[in-house]
Design a protein around this motif. Structure first.
Motif, short mmCIF file in Angstrom:
data_model
loop_
_atom_site.label_atom_id
_atom_site.label_comp_id
_atom_site.label_asym_id
_atom_site.label_seq_id
_atom_site.Cartn_x
_atom_site.Cartn_y
_atom_site.Cartn_z
N PRO A 26 0.81 -1.22 0.00
CA PRO A 26 0.00 0.00 0.00
C PRO A 26 0.85 1.27 0.00
CG PRO A 26 -0.94 -1.59 1.52
CD PRO A 26 0.38 -2.15 1.08
N ASN A 45 -8.17 7.68 -2.74
CA ASN A 45 -9.17 6.62 -2.67
C ASN A 45 -10.00 6.56 -3.95
OD1 ASN A 45 -10.66 4.53 -1.03
ND2 ASN A 45 -12.34 5.95 -1.43
N GLU A 49 -10.36 3.49 -6.80
CA GLU A 49 -11.65 2.97 -7.25
C GLU A 49 -11.78 3.08 -8.77
OE1 GLU A 49 -14.01 1.49 -5.61
OE2 GLU A 49 -13.30 1.75 -3.56
N LYS A 52 -9.58 0.72 -10.61
CA LYS A 52 -9.72 -0.66 -10.14
C LYS A 52 -8.39 -1.25 -9.68
CE LYS A 52 -13.74 -1.62 -13.04
NZ LYS A 52 -14.37 -2.54 -14.02
N ARG A 54 -7.54 -1.91 -6.75
CA ARG A 54 -7.72 -2.93 -5.72
C ARG A 54 -7.90 -4.33 -6.30
NH1 ARG A 54 -10.73 1.46 -3.05
NH2 ARG A 54 -9.51 2.11 -1.22
N ASP A 55 -8.08 -4.43 -7.61
CA ASP A 55 -8.13 -5.75 -8.24
C ASP A 55 -6.77 -6.43 -8.21
OD1 ASP A 55 -10.77 -5.35 -8.77
OD2 ASP A 55 -10.55 -5.05 -10.94
N PRO A 58 -3.66 -4.84 -2.66
CA PRO A 58 -4.50 -4.76 -1.46
C PRO A 58 -4.32 -3.44 -0.72
CG PRO A 58 -2.54 -6.05 -0.99
CD PRO A 58 -2.45 -5.66 -2.44
N VAL A 59 -5.11 -2.43 -1.07
CA VAL A 59 -5.02 -1.12 -0.42
C VAL A 59 -6.42 -0.74 0.07
CG1 VAL A 59 -4.20 1.25 -0.60
CG2 VAL A 59 -3.24 -0.51 -2.10
N SER A 60 -6.69 -0.94 1.35
CA SER A 60 -8.00 -0.60 1.89
C SER A 60 -8.06 0.90 2.20
CB SER A 60 -8.27 -1.39 3.18
OG SER A 60 -7.39 -0.96 4.21
N ARG A 61 -9.26 1.40 2.42
CA ARG A 61 -9.40 2.84 2.74
C ARG A 61 -8.65 3.20 4.02
NH1 ARG A 61 -13.32 6.70 1.04
NH2 ARG A 61 -13.38 8.52 2.41
N PRO A 62 -8.75 2.42 5.12
CA PRO A 62 -7.97 2.77 6.32
C PRO A 62 -6.46 2.78 6.05
CG PRO A 62 -9.70 1.22 6.88
CD PRO A 62 -9.65 1.29 5.38
N GLN A 63 -6.00 1.87 5.17
CA GLN A 63 -4.57 1.82 4.89
C GLN A 63 -4.08 3.08 4.20
OE1 GLN A 63 -4.66 -1.95 2.75
NE2 GLN A 63 -3.34 -2.90 4.28
#
Length: 212
Positions: A26, A45, A49, A52, A54-55, A58-63
């Motif tokens: 990330p 963020n 999105e 894409k 995140r396909d 692995p980068v989540s919003r909290p990260q």
């Protein structure tokens, strides 16, 4: 003067402070996005999105906000000169520093990008599938094929959008999507071949005995 050594805990692992200096996936993705142009957290963020990302990463919003804070402390990014330090990460605009661009370039020279192996759940299932019931075996393969066909349609649509955006086929995003599409098509053909010969499945003729 004795040479300084990295302190390790009783388990032999590096301390949390040392891990804090390590750049994660990330961190590198966010550094790369900010190297394109300065962004605030919300835009990072939104870009994840829209593209894409995140396909494949692995980068989540909290990260995002954890990485922005971490990279700022490390001096790899900084808040824009016109931004208020009191503003939250959603509103502050971040940009990479020269040190950040160097660390990103250094990280991309690591050998693990080309020789690291990832344990894929589908391959693990395939290795254990000799214990599955015949109907379940075929169902899982057909479900996998259906999933691949859905992904294939999505990737083709994304490729068209990317080609329209960049205007030429000589771009890393195009190459990445072409690779993904070819991998999916190859696996789909493989599944068709396995389904056509599944009834011939048999145990090994000369199994190796375990040595004591």
């Amino acid at each position: 003067m004795p040479k300084a050594v990295k302190r390790k805990n009783k388990t032999g692992r590096q301390s949390p402070r040392a891990n804090e200096r390590r750049l994660t996936t990330p961190d590198l993705v966010i550094l790369s996005l900010l190297a394109e142009h300065p962004m605030h957290g919300y835009e990072v963020n939104a870009t994840l999105e829209d593209r894409k990302i995140r396909d494949w990463a692995p980068v989540s919003r909290p990260q995002i906000y954890y990485s922005l804070d971490k990279l700022t402390r490390m001096g790899l990014i900084r808040v824009g000169a016109d931004e208020s330090p009191a503003a939250g990460p959603e509103r502050r605009v971040f940009e990479t520093t020269a040190a950040g661009r160097d660390r990103l370039a250094d990280a991309l020279e690591s050998k693990h990008w080309v020789d690291n192996r990832v344990h894929q759940p589908f391959l693990i299932w395939l290795a254990l599938s000799w214990q599955a019931r015949p109907r379940a075996f075929r169902k899982q393969l057909n479900d996998r094929k259906k999933l691949l066909e859905g992904r294939l349609a999505e990737e083709h649509a994304t490729l068209e959008d990317v080609l329209d955006e960049v205007g030429h086929p000589y771009h890393e995003a195009v190459w990445m999507l072409q690779l993904v599409i070819e991998q999916i098509e190859s696996e789909r053909r493989w599944i068709d071949r396995i389904l056509s010969t599944a009834d011939k499945r048999a145990p090994a003729r000369r199994p190796k005995s375990f040595k004591r």
